[in-house]
Design a protein around this motif. Structure first.
Motif, PDB file in Angstrom:
ATOM      1  N   GLY A  99       0.743  -1.211  -0.037  1.00 49.28           N
ATOM      2  CA  GLY A  99      -0.151  -0.049   0.079  1.00 49.28           C
ATOM      3  C   GLY A  99       0.776   1.254   0.023  1.00 49.28           C
ATOM      4  N   LEU A 100       2.169   1.302   0.496  1.00 52.90           N
ATOM      5  CA  LEU A 100       2.938   2.420   0.628  1.00 52.90           C
ATOM      6  C   LEU A 100       3.496   2.506  -0.748  1.00 52.90           C
ATOM      7  CD1 LEU A 100       4.278   2.136   4.287  1.00 52.90           C
ATOM      8  CD2 LEU A 100       2.656   3.529   3.447  1.00 52.90           C
ATOM      9  N   ILE A 101       4.311   1.677  -1.208  1.00 53.63           N
ATOM     10  CA  ILE A 101       5.017   1.784  -2.590  1.00 53.63           C
ATOM     11  C   ILE A 101       4.059   1.943  -3.669  1.00 53.63           C
ATOM     12  CG2 ILE A 101       6.465   0.355  -4.134  1.00 53.63           C
ATOM     13  CD1 ILE A 101       7.713  -1.033  -1.816  1.00 53.63           C
ATOM     14  N   GLY A 102       2.686   1.499  -3.462  1.00 51.21           N
ATOM     15  CA  GLY A 102       1.860   1.928  -4.486  1.00 51.21           C
ATOM     16  C   GLY A 102       1.253   3.086  -4.447  1.00 51.21           C
ATOM     17  N   LEU A 103       1.818   3.880  -3.625  1.00 49.89           N
ATOM     18  CA  LEU A 103       1.483   5.144  -3.720  1.00 49.89           C
ATOM     19  C   LEU A 103       2.033   6.113  -4.557  1.00 49.89           C
ATOM     20  CD1 LEU A 103       0.976   6.344   0.175  1.00 49.89           C
ATOM     21  CD2 LEU A 103      -0.790   6.178  -1.576  1.00 49.89           C
ATOM     22  N   ILE A 104       3.183   5.627  -5.255  1.00 49.38           N
ATOM     23  CA  ILE A 104       3.950   5.847  -6.181  1.00 49.38           C
ATOM     24  C   ILE A 104       3.298   5.559  -7.591  1.00 49.38           C
ATOM     25  CG2 ILE A 104       6.290   6.202  -7.342  1.00 49.38           C
ATOM     26  CD1 ILE A 104       7.692   4.869  -4.762  1.00 49.38           C
ATOM     27  N   PRO A 105       2.927   6.697  -8.326  1.00 51.95           N
ATOM     28  CA  PRO A 105       2.064   6.117  -9.263  1.00 51.95           C
ATOM     29  C   PRO A 105       2.871   5.510 -10.385  1.00 51.95           C
ATOM     30  CG  PRO A 105       1.980   8.564  -9.143  1.00 51.95           C
ATOM     31  CD  PRO A 105       3.000   7.967  -8.263  1.00 51.95           C
ATOM     32  N   VAL A 106       2.223   4.257 -10.931  1.00 51.36           N
ATOM     33  CA  VAL A 106       2.523   3.263 -11.860  1.00 51.36           C
ATOM     34  C   VAL A 106       3.904   2.511 -11.387  1.00 51.36           C
ATOM     35  CG1 VAL A 106       3.183   3.100 -14.243  1.00 51.36           C
ATOM     36  CG2 VAL A 106       1.559   4.516 -13.735  1.00 51.36           C
ATOM     37  N   PRO A 150      -5.295   5.634  -8.958  1.00 54.89           N
ATOM     38  CA  PRO A 150      -4.576   6.532  -7.918  1.00 54.89           C
ATOM     39  C   PRO A 150      -5.652   6.288  -6.824  1.00 54.89           C
ATOM     40  CG  PRO A 150      -4.538   7.629  -9.653  1.00 54.89           C
ATOM     41  CD  PRO A 150      -5.384   6.534 -10.296  1.00 54.89           C
ATOM     42  N   PHE A 151      -4.888   6.307  -5.541  1.00 51.44           N
ATOM     43  CA  PHE A 151      -5.566   6.465  -4.021  1.00 51.44           C
ATOM     44  C   PHE A 151      -6.671   5.427  -3.913  1.00 51.44           C
ATOM     45  CE2 PHE A 151      -3.990  10.749  -5.015  1.00 51.44           C
ATOM     46  CZ  PHE A 151      -2.908  10.961  -3.920  1.00 51.44           C
ATOM     47  N   ALA A 152      -7.313   5.132  -4.812  1.00 53.27           N
ATOM     48  CA  ALA A 152      -8.616   4.158  -4.363  1.00 53.27           C
ATOM     49  C   ALA A 152      -8.238   2.856  -4.832  1.00 53.27           C
ATOM     50  CB  ALA A 152      -9.761   4.440  -5.630  1.00 53.27           C
ATOM     51  N   GLY A 153      -7.007   2.478  -5.772  1.00 60.92           N
ATOM     52  CA  GLY A 153      -6.368   1.362  -5.947  1.00 60.92           C
ATOM     53  C   GLY A 153      -5.691   0.852  -4.807  1.00 60.92           C
ATOM     54  N   ASP A 154      -4.952   1.942  -3.846  1.00 62.70           N
ATOM     55  CA  ASP A 154      -4.184   1.942  -2.802  1.00 62.70           C
ATOM     56  C   ASP A 154      -5.212   1.359  -1.790  1.00 62.70           C
ATOM     57  OD1 ASP A 154      -1.703   2.782  -4.241  1.00 62.70           O
ATOM     58  OD2 ASP A 154      -2.410   4.774  -3.924  1.00 62.70           O
TER      59      ASP A 154
END
Length: 180
Positions: A99-106, A150-154
């Protein structure tokens, strides 16, 4: 043989800003080879070391010679780190570095998806059948595709926990297997 500080420190020229016109040939520039303890290393010892030095890219090393239980423990530890390593303060919500690394887009989602795919590969190496690995790949695909939003995916990454689902699938299958 140890060297004194006078042998190591070289004399500096004037600092006038002009470039030095001194030329060094190979013989002049070479000196003794000194190890970190200040001892001189003989060139023949160094050459022998280079002949014996080689990389082994097979199953040797910290990741190669693991038992089945150690591999399973490693898969579980990485899955926990990715999905449930931390607790959001003041709540019971658990999240991991996915969830944290996923905040970096793509890029973040590509990295975490690659790690998740490696876990599926490890499960396959443990002997998981095609239908188990297919379900695991499905979990990784859903996590990776929805995680790109973005965000919802995280938020989805935090709640879906694809890696923990995959470990659960693998563990259930392993528990049904006869012990050797």
């Amino acid at each position: 043989m140890t060297m004194s500080d006078d042998d190591i420190v070289t004399r500096r020229g004037p600092r006038s800003g002009r470039a030095s016109h001194a030329s060094f040939s190979g013989a002049e520039a070479r000196g003794p080879i000194i190890d970190q303890d200040g001892h001189e290393i003989r060139p023949e010892t160094l050459e022998q070391g280079f002949r014996e030095f080689r990389f082994e890219f097979g199953q040797a090393g910290p990741f190669g010679n693991l038992t089945r239980e150690q591999r399973i423990a490693r898969i579980e530890a990485i899955a926990k780190l990715l999905d449930v390593a931390f607790i959001l303060p003041g709540t019971n919500i658990r999240y991991g570095i996915d969830g944290l690394i996923g905040l970096i887009p793509v890029v973040g989602d590509i990295i975490t998806t690659a790690i998740s795919l490696w876990l599926v590969r490890e499960a396959r190496a443990l002997g998981a059948p095609w239908y188990i690995t297919a379900r695991m790949l499905g979990n990784v695909a859903v996590d990776g595709v929805v995680g790109m939003v973005p965000f919802a995916g995280d938020a989805f990454d935090v709640m879906f926990r694809a890696n923990m689902r995959n470990v659960r699938l693998l563990r259930r299958w392993l528990d049904k297997q006869p012990r050797m």
